[in-house]
Design an enzyme around this catalytic site. Structure first.
Site, PDB file in Angstrom:
ATOM      1  N   CYS A 111       1.826  -4.274   8.137  1.00 54.48           N
ATOM      2  CA  CYS A 111       1.349  -2.768   8.028  1.00 54.48           C
ATOM      3  C   CYS A 111      -0.356  -2.545   8.017  1.00 54.48           C
ATOM      4  CB  CYS A 111       1.559  -2.907   6.206  1.00 54.48           C
ATOM      5  SG  CYS A 111       1.080  -0.978   5.496  1.00 54.48           S
ATOM      6  N   CYS A 146       1.115  -1.229   0.122  1.00 51.05           N
ATOM      7  CA  CYS A 146       0.230   0.106   0.074  1.00 51.05           C
ATOM      8  C   CYS A 146       0.388   1.538  -0.179  1.00 51.05           C
ATOM      9  CB  CYS A 146      -1.000  -0.002   1.308  1.00 51.05           C
ATOM     10  SG  CYS A 146      -0.350   0.442   2.608  1.00 51.05           S
ATOM     11  N   CYS A 174      12.306  -7.564  12.602  1.00 50.31           N
ATOM     12  CA  CYS A 174      13.382  -8.809  10.857  1.00 50.31           C
ATOM     13  C   CYS A 174      11.956  -7.968   9.547  1.00 50.31           C
ATOM     14  CB  CYS A 174      13.109  -9.806  11.904  1.00 50.31           C
ATOM     15  SG  CYS A 174      14.667 -10.843  10.376  1.00 50.31           S
TER      16      CYS A 174
END
EC number: 1.8.4.12
Length: 136
Positions: A96, A50, A119
Site C-alpha cells: 500500500c 489504512c 495476487c
C-alpha cells in the site's frame, strides 16, 4: 499522498494478529483460506491497514491461485512495488502506498490485455460493496 506512519505498538493495536503478520511482517495467508478469494460482489477493496482504496471488483478475476487476483490497482499511485528475493525466488512485492502495508505480489501471467496478476492476501484487504461507497 500523505503517508500513515505508526509505531509497531500502534499497528499491533489497530490490526488483528493475522493482519499484522501479513501487512507488517510480509506474511502470506494459506491459499484458498481467505474470505475474498471467492467474493463476486460489486465494490472496492481497501487496504486493511489504512482504508486506502486499492482494487476494484471490476478488475478482479478468478486466477485459480487461491488468492484474490486483480489485473490492476484503482490508480497506479495507490501501490508501490519492491523487489522481493525471499524464499529463493525473485518476485515483485506489492505494498500500500499510504501505509507501506504488504499486500502480496504482482506477476506477469495475468489475462490480456494488461497481462498482470496482482495476487493479494484477503487479510490485507477490507471490502466495501458499491452500495456502501455511494458509487454507481
Amino acid at each position: 499522498m500523505e503517508q500513515l506512519n505508526l509505531s509497531e505498538a500502534e499497528w499491533r493495536q489497530r490490526l488483528t494478529p493475522a493482519q499484522y503478520h501479513v501487512l507488517r511482517e510480509a506474511g502470506t495467508e494459506r491459499a484458498f483460506s481467505g474470505h475474498y478469494d471467492g467474493n463476486k460482489a460489486d465494490g472496492v477493496y481497501r487496504c486493511a491497514g489504512c482504508q486506502l482504496d486499492l482494487f476494484d471488483s471490476d478488475d478482479k478475476y478468478d486466477s485459480g491461485s487461491g488468492w484474490p487476483s486483480f489485473t490492476k490497482p484503482v490508480e497506479p499511485d495507490r501501490i508501490s512495488e519492491h523487489r522481493d528475493t525471499a524464499h529463493g525466488m525473485i518476485r515483485t512485492e506489492v505494498r500500500c502506498a499510504r501505509c507501506d502495508g504488504h499486500q502480496g505480489h504482482v506477476f506477469p501471467d495475468g489475462p490480456p490485455p494488461i497481462g498482470l496478476r496482482y495476487c493479494i492476501n484477503s487479510v490485507a484487504l477490507d471490502f466495501r460493496g458499491r452500495e456502501q461507497t455511494g458509487e454507481d
